[in-house]
Design an enzyme around this catalytic site. Structure first.
Site, PDB file in Angstrom:
ATOM      1  N   ARG A  50       0.819  -1.216   0.000  1.00 17.38           N
ATOM      2  CA  ARG A  50       0.000   0.000   0.000  1.00 17.38           C
ATOM      3  C   ARG A  50       0.850   1.262   0.000  1.00 17.38           C
ATOM      4  NH1 ARG A  50      -5.332  -1.515   2.527  1.00 17.38           N
ATOM      5  NH2 ARG A  50      -5.577   0.618   3.221  1.00 17.38           N
ATOM      6  N   ASN A  87      -5.302   5.703  10.908  1.00 20.26           N
ATOM      7  CA  ASN A  87      -5.353   6.012   9.479  1.00 20.26           C
ATOM      8  C   ASN A  87      -6.367   7.130   9.284  1.00 20.26           C
ATOM      9  OD1 ASN A  87      -3.659   3.863   9.064  1.00 20.26           O
ATOM     10  ND2 ASN A  87      -5.176   2.570   8.046  1.00 20.26           N
ATOM     11  N   GLU A 124       5.251   8.179 -12.320  1.00 16.69           N
ATOM     12  CA  GLU A 124       5.135   7.491 -11.039  1.00 16.69           C
ATOM     13  C   GLU A 124       6.400   6.744 -10.655  1.00 16.69           C
ATOM     14  OE1 GLU A 124       0.658   6.038 -10.138  1.00 16.69           O
ATOM     15  OE2 GLU A 124       1.526   5.199 -11.948  1.00 16.69           O
ATOM     16  N   HIS A 180      -1.312  24.274 -30.285  1.00 17.19           N
ATOM     17  CA  HIS A 180      -1.945  25.247 -29.402  1.00 17.19           C
ATOM     18  C   HIS A 180      -1.152  25.468 -28.116  1.00 17.19           C
ATOM     19  CE1 HIS A 180      -5.463  25.503 -31.961  1.00 17.19           C
ATOM     20  NE2 HIS A 180      -5.477  24.183 -32.020  1.00 17.19           N
ATOM     21  N   LYS A 201      -0.486   2.879  -2.404  1.00 20.45           N
ATOM     22  CA  LYS A 201      -1.314   2.048  -3.275  1.00 20.45           C
ATOM     23  C   LYS A 201      -2.795   2.362  -3.125  1.00 20.45           C
ATOM     24  CE  LYS A 201      -2.051  -1.316  -6.161  1.00 20.45           C
ATOM     25  NZ  LYS A 201      -1.674  -1.129  -7.574  1.00 20.45           N
TER      26      LYS A 201
END
Length: 622
Positions: A27, A108, A502, A518, A617
């Site tokens: 995680r 948490n 990442e 553009h 995660k």
């Protein structure tokens, strides 16, 4: 993001706590710690290294006990440092040393009124050793404690604003742990067989795999009291009282251990190569296009909706952006895609005939859950989730669901979860089209045939890895990159840029190729590689013109082209040919080489591929 494990037992529970943390490492975290009731007091060990180092520390210092809590922290309030790591101890006026105290707590989430509570507690003589909002909760519980930990936690939660899952134990009450949740997931594990008196808390049932498969999913506002051989769950009423709240016990066969890497260097590489199987498993029961694949009553819902609203974050947002093209071209239904973290903070126009679709790998993404609840509060009752975890909060919150079967994804950068989401969303577009009478038998058979062939087509795309490795060596020295796509491949370009950011830390941006002139064309130089997704579709000739714009400015192009696009390698133009053109499902194939490019570039740069810096995660806080 952040993990909690807690337990009460007659045995030394520290090995169970440490093993639980290891199962939650995927995680993402930047510190970890464990605390136990030992020799009549509180003992803890904390580290800014990996759980393995924490394990060595507790072994060396003989930290052991039958009551304990453990945590992996992803920093929000306060830098990643030992003094900010959990568990936190209370430090009332009676206990000024950092090693003392009577309350140990892990948390948490984010407490929004922590500044107000901190000032109040400081005025009462409490000393703070960290910059965290979590320490505020520990001191608050301590200040309210009058001999009953459950009562103190219940009273403390009434003072908290924000999201939290907490686990707490007290020096004065051995063999007792109290947990509470509001906005962050928390589960209760019930002991079985010869350990029937043991009980556990965790932020994810995976942390308890191999310990117990008897899981209770705590609801919003629940407070749970764990003692040897006894569990007591209470729920908060709207009036702020706590009443008994029996919750069902479910048998959950969670993953029983960390996946073996086998011949792969990293979990991310393994998960990229697991995509053919993940797609096959996700579509295993699909023999025809049936709305009921999405749950009982789906046909009636799909038949009567007149629009779709997709809510998601990150990679899941890009899968939703791809699905918009499918829903509007196949089902002919207006579709909007919203970043979940933005949606509930703006004025929008609700439509009760809208199908609200949430997309989440974990099913616990806090922003997406909050956006879902907001949409429902506006009067949009029809909800569906595309999710990889059947027991998650998102699935429980939604009327309908399609569970992808990607399996456990350990790498922080999502790969197989993304492609299985795409497969499910393509199926959804066809299912809505069928319910609304817009899917002919011929188109249905063609869609099933394409879906069935996907695993084979993905294997062929994975075979491009050696060519991509050669490209990655050159990318490793770059600091910036552009990604281009058109139509339903523009979200795939966005996903490719996200993957490179990442895990390799190269700054990357993605644009619709027609937008080059553009503004972004000003960035193009020989030092900035331009990665282009070039399927053979109606926009191909337009895309070729965009490529010429890049070459004319000295840019270096890296093109993933379908075999029949007639784009040839040349000076400053590098081409890898995709094995086949796959029509509407082409995005699922084209994202695979982008995943491999990001992966091998990160390997060449020597980054921590599976645990990239600053990322988690499962994002369970806003």
């Amino acid at each position: 993001m952040c993990g909690i494990v807690g337990a009460v037992s007659t045995r030394n529970i520290v090995p169970v706590l440490i093993e639980g943390l290891k199962r939650l490492e995927y995680r993402g975290y930047d510190s970890c710690g464990v605390a136990v009731h030992q020799n009549g007091g509180l003992r803890r060990a904390r580290s800014t290294a990996r759980v393995a180092e924490l394990e060595a520390c507790v072994d060396k210092d003989h930290v052991e006990g039958g009551t304990g809590i453990a945590h992996t922290r992803w920093a929000t309030h306060g830098a990643p440092a030992v003094h900010n790591a959990h568990p936190h101890f209370s430090h009332g006026p009676y206990a000024r040393q950092a090693s003392s105290g009577r309350i140990a707590l892990v948390h948490n989430g984010i407490i929004e009124n922590h500044d107000e509570l901190r000032a109040e507690l400081k005025a009462k003589g409490y000393a703070f050793d960290s910059q965290t909002d979590t320490e505020v909760i520990a001191h608050l519980v301590d200040q309210l404690y009058e001999g009953d930990l459950l009562d103190a936690v219940q009273r403390a939660t009434l003072r908290l604003r924000g999201a939290y899952a907490i686990a707490v134990f007290c020096r004065d009450e051995p063999h007792r742990v109290v947990g509470a949740r509001e906005g962050s997931p928390l589960v209760l594990g019930v002991g079985t067989d010869d350990r029937a008196g043991d009980h556990f808390l965790a932020s994810d049932a995976m942390a308890l795999a191999g310990v117990t498969d008897q899981i209770v999913y705590l609801e919003e506002g629940d407070v749970v009291d764990l003692q040897l051989g006894k569990v007591w769950i209470t729920a908060r009423t709207p009036e702020g009282r706590y009443v008994p709240a029996p919750r069902p016990v479910r048998t959950v066969h969670a993953h029983t251990g960390a996946a073996e890497l086998g011949p792969y260097r990293h979990y991310m590489q393994k998960e990229i190569f697991e995509q053919p199987k993940a797609i096959a498993d996700t579509l295993d029961a699909v023999n025809s296009i049936s709305p009921e694949l999405f749950g009982d009553g789906a046909y009636s819902v799909f038949k009567n909706i007149d629009s779709v609203l997709i809510l998601a974050c990150g990679t899941s947002y890009y899968s939703g952006s791809t699905a918009k093209y499918w829903l509007e071209s196949i089902a002919k239904i207006p579709t909007s895609v919203e970043i979940a973290s933005e949606y509930r903070y703006r004025d929008s126009v609700p439509n009760p005939r809208t199908l609200v679709v949430t997309i989440s790998q974990s099913g616990e993404t806090a922003d997406t859950i909050a956006a879902l609840k907001h949409a429902r509060s506006l009067g949009m009752p029809h909800t569906l989730t595309i999710c990889n975890v059947a027991t998650s909060a998102m699935v429980r919150e939604c009327e309908l669901a399609y569970i992808t079967r990607a399996g456990v994804e350990i790498g922080v950068a999502s790969t197989k979860a993304f492609t299985t989401q795409l497969a499910a969303l393509y199926l959804l577009a066809n299912a809505i089209a069928k319910a609304q009478g817009r899917l002919s038998p011929e188109r249905e058979h063609a869609a099933i045939r394409r879906l069935r062939h996907l695993p084979v087509a993905l294997q062929a795309a994975l075979a491009l890895e050696p060519q991509i490795i050669a490209w990655a060596q050159g990318f490793a020295g770059k600091q910036h990159a552009l990604f281009l796509g058109r139509g339903l491949h523009y979200p795939i370009a966005l996903e490719g840029a996200l993957k490179l950011k990442e895990i390799s830390y190269i700054h990357a941006e993605a644009y619709p190729a027609g937008e080059l002139k553009h503004g972004p064309l000003a960035l193009v130089t020989a030092a900035m590689p331009v990665v282009t997704v070039a399927p053979n579709n109606a926009l191909l000739e337009k895309l070729k013109s965009n490529l010429q714009e890049v070459r004319a400015r000295g840019g270096e192009l890296f093109v993933f082209a379908d075999a029949d696009t007639r784009i040839e390698s040349d000076e400053g133009l590098h081409v890898i040919r995709m094995p086949e053109h796959y029509g509407a499902l082409s995005p699922i194939l084209h994202v695979v080489p982008l995943q491999l490019l990001a992966y091998h570039t990160a390997c060449a740069r020597g980054t921590d591929v599976d645990k990239p810096r600053n990322l988690a995660k499962s994002v369970t806080v806003e």
